[in-house]
Design an enzyme around this catalytic site. Sequence first.
Site, short mmCIF file in Angstrom:
data_model
loop_
_atom_site.label_atom_id
_atom_site.label_comp_id
_atom_site.label_asym_id
_atom_site.label_seq_id
_atom_site.Cartn_x
_atom_site.Cartn_y
_atom_site.Cartn_z
N ASP A 1 -12.13 -8.36 -24.46
CA ASP A 1 -11.73 -7.34 -25.21
C ASP A 1 -12.59 -6.29 -25.84
O ASP A 1 -13.54 -6.66 -26.36
CB ASP A 1 -10.92 -7.84 -26.62
CG ASP A 1 -9.93 -6.59 -27.07
OD1 ASP A 1 -10.24 -5.48 -27.30
OD2 ASP A 1 -8.69 -6.88 -27.44
N SER B 1 -2.27 -4.88 -31.46
CA SER B 1 -3.63 -3.90 -31.83
C SER B 1 -3.44 -3.58 -33.29
O SER B 1 -3.13 -4.36 -34.16
CB SER B 1 -3.77 -3.02 -30.94
OG SER B 1 -4.95 -2.25 -31.15
N HIS C 1 -8.55 -5.15 -23.63
CA HIS C 1 -7.70 -5.01 -24.71
C HIS C 1 -6.06 -4.32 -24.27
O HIS C 1 -5.37 -4.39 -25.11
CB HIS C 1 -8.41 -3.60 -25.72
CG HIS C 1 -7.55 -3.47 -27.01
ND1 HIS C 1 -7.62 -4.33 -27.97
CD2 HIS C 1 -6.79 -2.47 -27.48
CE1 HIS C 1 -6.91 -4.19 -29.06
NE2 HIS C 1 -6.46 -2.59 -28.50
#
EC number: 3.1.2.22
Length: 329
Positions: free
Chosen positions: A276, A211, A305
Amino acid sequence: MPEPGPRMNGFSLGELCWLFCCPPCPSRIAAKLAFLPPEPTYTVLAPEQRGAGASAPAPAQATAAAAAAQPAPQQPEEGAGAGPGACSLHLSERADWQYSQRELDAVEVFFSRTARDNRLGCMFVRCAPSSRYTLLFSHGNAVDLGQMCSFYIGLGSRINCNIFSYDYSGYGVSSGKPSEKNLYADIDAAWQALRTRYGVSPENIILYGQSIGTVPTVDLASRYECAAVILHSPLMSGLRVAFPDTRKTYCFDAFPSIDKISKVTSPVLVIHGTEDEVIDFSHGLAMYERCPRAVEPLWVEGAGHNDIELYAQYLERLKQFISHELPNS
């Protein structure tokens, strides 16, 4: 009741003005978009701070500022394991520790110093002493090393890699404030600590970013060659997360990884969930298409995610990549 005003990708007009006009510079935009440091879930005690009662967990409310005020710990010899002269790690209940005290005692923690003069909390998890590779892991947002520690032990033991990680400035026991410039200085300090303290050469380091952690990972990989790069739910840039239709990088954009990925000369594995909800799947696809040495990606059908690690193909692909597609002699 009046209708709410128009919104762009979840942002109202007022929110957009606050985001881009107060003031419109990348560092401020980055701070508003990206950084959510949690309350620290751990503390690090230097040898001279450990007393008869130091075996009890330190208070969870300890802050990065308090950690920065601690005297600098003596650095053990390069590559030395945990021992009487090493710092000790104390976790709060919110760290959700899943292993025994024996595993916790084996986790090495220490402080490094960044080029921007922030004190950086670092962690070395020796999961596979005979393994060739060490992951330099840049974690995601809203977590710190205390919360990631159990995951690192589980991951490292399953893919046969040691794991080195660090907390960004303003996260955990690291001092300073989170910012884009600090992200890059943080990973530089982590890279140097891994190389000098543990003697790990670049050809044995795999950069792993998750991320927001893909931002410093791509930046470092664009400047240094290493064994490989793993990008887990990467973002193209900050502006493209807020506005998916953005087609170019503007001067006020933050985290422009899409413009750096073409400079990465190491093999790159991209992992992304097709559902996501935070960083759209299109980001992973675009990053993959720009990689000069991209390997077969892992698109996890139905994953969001924060749950890719729960899918069996996640570990399978990592094992295949590290054990069979990279040199292991």
